[in-house]
Write a protein that holds these residues in place. Structure first.
Motif, PDB file in Angstrom:
ATOM      1  N   MET A   1       0.772  -1.137   0.007  1.00  0.00           N
ATOM      2  CA  MET A   1      -0.003   0.038   0.012  1.00  0.00           C
ATOM      3  C   MET A   1       0.551   1.348   0.140  1.00  0.00           C
ATOM      4  O   MET A   1       0.684   2.075  -0.893  1.00  0.00           O
ATOM      5  N   PHE A   2       1.605   1.481   0.971  1.00  0.00           N
ATOM      6  CA  PHE A   2       2.510   2.519   1.138  1.00  0.00           C
ATOM      7  C   PHE A   2       3.876   2.512   0.354  1.00  0.00           C
ATOM      8  O   PHE A   2       4.573   3.334   0.417  1.00  0.00           O
ATOM      9  N   VAL A   3       4.208   1.330   0.275  1.00  0.00           N
ATOM     10  CA  VAL A   3       5.746   0.763  -0.240  1.00  0.00           C
ATOM     11  C   VAL A   3       5.430   0.476  -1.636  1.00  0.00           C
ATOM     12  O   VAL A   3       4.611  -0.460  -2.089  1.00  0.00           O
ATOM     13  N   THR A   4       6.343   1.123  -2.639  1.00  0.00           N
ATOM     14  CA  THR A   4       6.319   0.391  -3.921  1.00  0.00           C
ATOM     15  C   THR A   4       7.481  -0.480  -4.122  1.00  0.00           C
ATOM     16  O   THR A   4       8.765  -0.324  -3.556  1.00  0.00           O
ATOM     17  N   PRO A   5       7.656  -1.411  -4.924  1.00  0.00           N
ATOM     18  CA  PRO A   5       8.662  -2.220  -5.308  1.00  0.00           C
ATOM     19  C   PRO A   5       9.727  -1.723  -5.995  1.00  0.00           C
ATOM     20  O   PRO A   5       9.470  -0.681  -6.770  1.00  0.00           O
ATOM     21  N   ALA A   6      10.835  -1.804  -5.523  1.00  0.00           N
ATOM     22  CA  ALA A   6      12.068  -1.216  -5.683  1.00  0.00           C
ATOM     23  C   ALA A   6      12.833  -2.384  -6.696  1.00  0.00           C
ATOM     24  O   ALA A   6      13.252  -3.443  -6.143  1.00  0.00           O
ATOM     25  N   TYR A   7      13.388  -2.048  -8.144  1.00  0.00           N
ATOM     26  CA  TYR A   7      13.835  -2.843  -8.663  1.00  0.00           C
ATOM     27  C   TYR A   7      15.332  -2.668  -9.267  1.00  0.00           C
ATOM     28  O   TYR A   7      15.654  -1.463  -9.308  1.00  0.00           O
ATOM     29  N   ALA A   8      16.195  -3.406  -8.971  1.00  0.00           N
ATOM     30  CA  ALA A   8      17.520  -3.229  -9.401  1.00  0.00           C
ATOM     31  C   ALA A   8      17.874  -2.866 -10.926  1.00  0.00           C
ATOM     32  O   ALA A   8      17.186  -3.321 -11.692  1.00  0.00           O
ATOM     33  N   GLN A   9      18.691  -1.832 -11.138  1.00  0.00           N
ATOM     34  CA  GLN A   9      18.867  -1.400 -12.275  1.00  0.00           C
ATOM     35  C   GLN A   9      20.045  -2.035 -12.986  1.00  0.00           C
ATOM     36  O   GLN A   9      21.059  -2.011 -12.129  1.00  0.00           O
ATOM     37  N   ASP A  10      20.290  -2.194 -14.318  1.00  0.00           N
ATOM     38  CA  ASP A  10      21.565  -2.655 -14.821  1.00  0.00           C
ATOM     39  C   ASP A  10      22.589  -1.550 -15.034  1.00  0.00           C
ATOM     40  O   ASP A  10      22.360  -0.616 -15.286  1.00  0.00           O
ATOM     41  N   MET A  11      23.842  -1.721 -14.639  1.00  0.00           N
ATOM     42  CA  MET A  11      24.759  -1.117 -14.613  1.00  0.00           C
ATOM     43  C   MET A  11      25.443  -0.607 -15.925  1.00  0.00           C
ATOM     44  O   MET A  11      26.288   0.253 -16.151  1.00  0.00           O
ATOM     45  N   GLY A  12      25.298  -1.524 -16.931  1.00  0.00           N
ATOM     46  CA  GLY A  12      25.550  -1.224 -18.337  1.00  0.00           C
ATOM     47  C   GLY A  12      26.832  -2.117 -18.516  1.00  0.00           C
ATOM     48  O   GLY A  12      27.735  -1.851 -19.497  1.00  0.00           O
ATOM     49  N   GLY A  13      27.378  -2.904 -17.962  1.00  0.00           N
ATOM     50  CA  GLY A  13      28.427  -3.772 -18.160  1.00  0.00           C
ATOM     51  C   GLY A  13      29.823  -3.189 -17.654  1.00  0.00           C
ATOM     52  O   GLY A  13      29.886  -2.610 -16.789  1.00  0.00           O
TER      53      GLY A  13
END
Length: 106
Positions: A1-13
């Protein structure tokens, strides 16, 4: 509800991995040009000054003694006369400054 999921981002190699080292490389380059290089130049000048010592030069030791070189020995020592008849042995590397140079005998 108050928290949105955080996804890991790709660093670009590998490009992003190298990009993180650029600040370290720049810091080392700045340190080299501001600290290391001038210190090496100063050490080289001091070594040349100590090797050029001759009898009759007026010198200042790192301990603050002012005297005239009376004898230059080969084993890394010089003999400095600090008063009339008072001679002390000094390690060559401890000469801080040459106040007056004598002219070479021609």
């Amino acid at each position: 509800m108050f928290v949105t999921p955080a996804y890991a981002q790709d660093m670009g190699g590998a490009a992003a991995g190298f990009g993180s080292f650029i600040p370290l490389i720049l810091i080392f380059a700045i340190m080299y040009f501001l600290l290391i290089r001038p210190q090496q130049k100063k050490v080289k000048e001091h070594k040349a000054m100590v090797e050029a010592l001759r009898r009759g030069d007026q010198v200042v030791t790192q301990g603050g003694l002012i005297g005239k070189v009376s004898k230059v020995k080969e084993d890394g020592e010089i003999e400095v006369e600090i008063a009339e008849g008072v001679k002390v042995r000094v390690v060559r590397a401890t000469i801080a400054q040459v106040l007056s140079k004598t002219e070479p005998a021609a």
